[in-house]
Design a protein around this motif. Structure first.
Motif, PDB file in Angstrom:
ATOM      1  N   GLN A  30      12.260  28.182 -12.173  1.00  0.00           N
ATOM      2  CA  GLN A  30      12.312  27.731 -13.560  1.00  0.00           C
ATOM      3  C   GLN A  30      13.544  28.319 -14.246  1.00  0.00           C
ATOM      4  O   GLN A  30      13.671  29.542 -14.401  1.00  0.00           O
ATOM      5  CB  GLN A  30      11.045  28.154 -14.303  1.00  0.00           C
ATOM      6  N   LEU A  31      14.440  27.451 -14.677  1.00  0.00           N
ATOM      7  CA  LEU A  31      15.645  27.883 -15.380  1.00  0.00           C
ATOM      8  C   LEU A  31      15.292  28.362 -16.785  1.00  0.00           C
ATOM      9  O   LEU A  31      14.347  27.873 -17.399  1.00  0.00           O
ATOM     10  CB  LEU A  31      16.636  26.731 -15.473  1.00  0.00           C
ATOM     11  N   PRO A  32      16.059  29.303 -17.334  1.00  0.00           N
ATOM     12  CA  PRO A  32      15.786  29.793 -18.686  1.00  0.00           C
ATOM     13  C   PRO A  32      16.094  28.718 -19.735  1.00  0.00           C
ATOM     14  O   PRO A  32      17.034  27.927 -19.572  1.00  0.00           O
ATOM     15  CB  PRO A  32      16.715  30.992 -18.826  1.00  0.00           C
ATOM     16  N   PRO A  33      15.324  28.685 -20.810  1.00  0.00           N
ATOM     17  CA  PRO A  33      15.502  27.637 -21.833  1.00  0.00           C
ATOM     18  C   PRO A  33      16.920  27.560 -22.387  1.00  0.00           C
ATOM     19  O   PRO A  33      17.457  26.458 -22.557  1.00  0.00           O
ATOM     20  CB  PRO A  33      14.487  28.025 -22.909  1.00  0.00           C
ATOM     21  N   ASP A  34      17.538  28.704 -22.707  1.00  0.00           N
ATOM     22  CA  ASP A  34      18.869  28.658 -23.318  1.00  0.00           C
ATOM     23  C   ASP A  34      19.868  27.937 -22.437  1.00  0.00           C
ATOM     24  O   ASP A  34      20.699  27.160 -22.915  1.00  0.00           O
ATOM     25  CB  ASP A  34      19.367  30.077 -23.622  1.00  0.00           C
ATOM     26  N   ARG A  35      19.787  28.176 -21.121  1.00  0.00           N
ATOM     27  CA  ARG A  35      20.745  27.523 -20.230  1.00  0.00           C
ATOM     28  C   ARG A  35      20.509  26.016 -20.185  1.00  0.00           C
ATOM     29  O   ARG A  35      21.445  25.215 -20.217  1.00  0.00           O
ATOM     30  CB  ARG A  35      20.690  28.104 -18.816  1.00  0.00           C
ATOM     31  N   VAL A  36      19.229  25.613 -20.118  1.00  0.00           N
ATOM     32  CA  VAL A  36      18.916  24.182 -20.082  1.00  0.00           C
ATOM     33  C   VAL A  36      19.408  23.499 -21.357  1.00  0.00           C
ATOM     34  O   VAL A  36      20.070  22.444 -21.313  1.00  0.00           O
ATOM     35  CB  VAL A  36      17.398  23.977 -19.909  1.00  0.00           C
ATOM     36  N   LEU A  37      19.112  24.080 -22.505  1.00  0.00           N
ATOM     37  CA  LEU A  37      19.504  23.466 -23.774  1.00  0.00           C
ATOM     38  C   LEU A  37      21.023  23.440 -23.935  1.00  0.00           C
ATOM     39  O   LEU A  37      21.594  22.453 -24.438  1.00  0.00           O
ATOM     40  CB  LEU A  37      18.838  24.201 -24.932  1.00  0.00           C
ATOM     41  N   GLU A  38      21.691  24.505 -23.507  1.00  0.00           N
ATOM     42  CA  GLU A  38      23.154  24.522 -23.568  1.00  0.00           C
ATOM     43  C   GLU A  38      23.752  23.420 -22.693  1.00  0.00           C
ATOM     44  O   GLU A  38      24.719  22.747 -23.082  1.00  0.00           O
ATOM     45  CB  GLU A  38      23.674  25.890 -23.111  1.00  0.00           C
ATOM     46  N   GLN A  39      23.170  23.226 -21.501  1.00  0.00           N
ATOM     47  CA  GLN A  39      23.700  22.206 -20.611  1.00  0.00           C
ATOM     48  C   GLN A  39      23.427  20.800 -21.134  1.00  0.00           C
ATOM     49  O   GLN A  39      24.226  19.886 -20.903  1.00  0.00           O
ATOM     50  CB  GLN A  39      23.140  22.400 -19.207  1.00  0.00           C
ATOM     51  N   MET A  40      22.301  20.610 -21.836  1.00  0.00           N
ATOM     52  CA  MET A  40      22.063  19.306 -22.463  1.00  0.00           C
ATOM     53  C   MET A  40      23.195  18.949 -23.407  1.00  0.00           C
ATOM     54  O   MET A  40      23.710  17.821 -23.391  1.00  0.00           O
ATOM     55  CB  MET A  40      20.726  19.320 -23.211  1.00  0.00           C
ATOM     56  N   ARG A  41      23.598  19.895 -24.239  1.00  0.00           N
ATOM     57  CA  ARG A  41      24.703  19.627 -25.161  1.00  0.00           C
ATOM     58  C   ARG A  41      26.014  19.460 -24.400  1.00  0.00           C
ATOM     59  O   ARG A  41      26.851  18.635 -24.764  1.00  0.00           O
ATOM     60  CB  ARG A  41      24.814  20.767 -26.169  1.00  0.00           C
ATOM     61  N   GLU A  42      26.184  20.235 -23.353  1.00  0.00           N
ATOM     62  CA  GLU A  42      27.421  20.178 -22.565  1.00  0.00           C
ATOM     63  C   GLU A  42      27.669  18.777 -22.015  1.00  0.00           C
ATOM     64  O   GLU A  42      28.815  18.313 -21.964  1.00  0.00           O
ATOM     65  CB  GLU A  42      27.338  21.191 -21.424  1.00  0.00           C
ATOM     66  N   VAL A  43      26.589  18.090 -21.596  1.00  0.00           N
ATOM     67  CA  VAL A  43      26.756  16.758 -21.017  1.00  0.00           C
ATOM     68  C   VAL A  43      26.678  15.653 -22.066  1.00  0.00           C
ATOM     69  O   VAL A  43      26.726  14.475 -21.733  1.00  0.00           O
ATOM     70  CB  VAL A  43      25.716  16.499 -19.912  1.00  0.00           C
TER      71      VAL A  43
END
Length: 309
Positions: A30-43
């Motif tokens: 399970q990836l940490p929430p901050d990384r997932v949310l940051e990557q959503m914006r990144e793409v």
């Protein structure tokens, strides 16, 4: 009816499950929430569903603040609730979800008819009385959700009580709730997502876009392979790489006036942290592929006059 490219492109959202974040115990890394949310914006995604309990903070205001800090709008929440048992009232769980959705400015409550057991590999058979109770509970929850100013949708989902095309039809006939058209789960369950989009566009309240390996889907449907194992083996693939005619579905919905979200969902099971494990697949690669596919799909919609954004 047609919509501009900008209108369709602005309604593309993400979901944590594309990064392997899932409520099922033992699902995978399970990836940490901050990384997932940051990557959503990144793409380039502008919005997301909440993900499973525990992914975002429990308190409604904290949920909203977390998404705002990552410049992501809230779309909705997947809420699995037991609807077919007389010893269980699903309304408190739904009201709790509503509080968080309202605080974050979200629009949609995505209900699933849970079995009452963990995971999605087995489900009981319902008798007529249980089906009538399920439909009655759906109608009751529709009233609660709409009274709160939100949109209710039921999600046909593998391993729940509404899985197959026939079960979706029972919901269409026995309730006025909207459908969350999950293009992958419906195909795996033996339904036809293109037919649902073209024959009942007025009942589509929300969309989860998935693409599927049909051969693996058939093995899940026959019981030869468990659902979670199939996901780990590549049941879901990037949009455009599988056997779901995603373009036909989007085209049918847009031409019939659909104004809701297209949530990109490629259920993934991560073997490890891709940042530190060279053997772990990076879900971001598939997310980028799916975003490129859906943007090119909406660019080709009849009536569009704008270039791809």
């Amino acid at each position: 009816m047609t919509h501009s490219l900008r209108a369709a492109a602005d309604r593309i959202a993400g979901a944590p499950i594309s990064w392997g974040v899932c409520e099922v115990p033992g699902w995978g890394f399970q990836l940490p929430p901050d990384r997932v949310l940051e990557q959503m914006r990144e793409v380039g995604l502008v919005a997301t569903e909440f993900g499973p309990d525990g992914f975002l903070p429990e308190q409604p205001a904290a949920k909203a603040q977390t998404l705002a800090a990552h410049r992501l709008a809230a779309v909705g929440q997947f809420v699995p609730v037991v609807l077919h048992r007389r010893d269980h009232d699903p309304e408190p769980e739904v009201r709790q979800a509503i509080d968080g959705l309202l605080a974050a400015g979200a629009s949609t409550v995505v209900l699933a008819a849970a079995t009452g057991t963990e995971g999605y590999d087995q489900r009981p058979e319902l008798d007529l009385d249980s089906w009538n109770l399920l439909l009655s509970n759906l109608n009751r929850l529709v009233a609660v959700i709409r009274a709160a100013g939100l949109t209710p949708a039921v999600h046909p989902h593998v391993g729940t009580m509404v899985e197959s095309g026939d079960e979706v039809q029972r919901v269409l006939d026995g309730s006025d709730i909207g459908i969350c058209l999950d293009t992958g789960h419906l195909l795996i369950g033996g339904g036809d997502p293109v037919a649902l989009a073209t024959e009942h566009p007025d009942r589509i309240a929300h969309v989860h876009l998935k693409d599927v390996n049909a051969a693996l889907a058939g093995q899940v449907r026959s019981g030869a392979v468990a659902y979670a194992a199939a996901v780990a083996d590549g049941l879901y693939v990037p949009l455009g790489a599988g056997d779901v005619d995603v373009a036909a579905i989007v085209r049918a919905l847009e031409q019939n006036g659909y104004q809701g979200w297209y949530v990109l969902e490629q259920d993934a099971v991560l073997s490890g942290d891709p940042a530190t494990d060279p053997n772990a697949a990076d879900p971001l690669d598939d997310v980028r592929t799916s975003i490129a596919f859906i943007r090119s799909t909406v660019a080709a919609l009849p009536g569009n006059t704008e270039g791809a954004q």
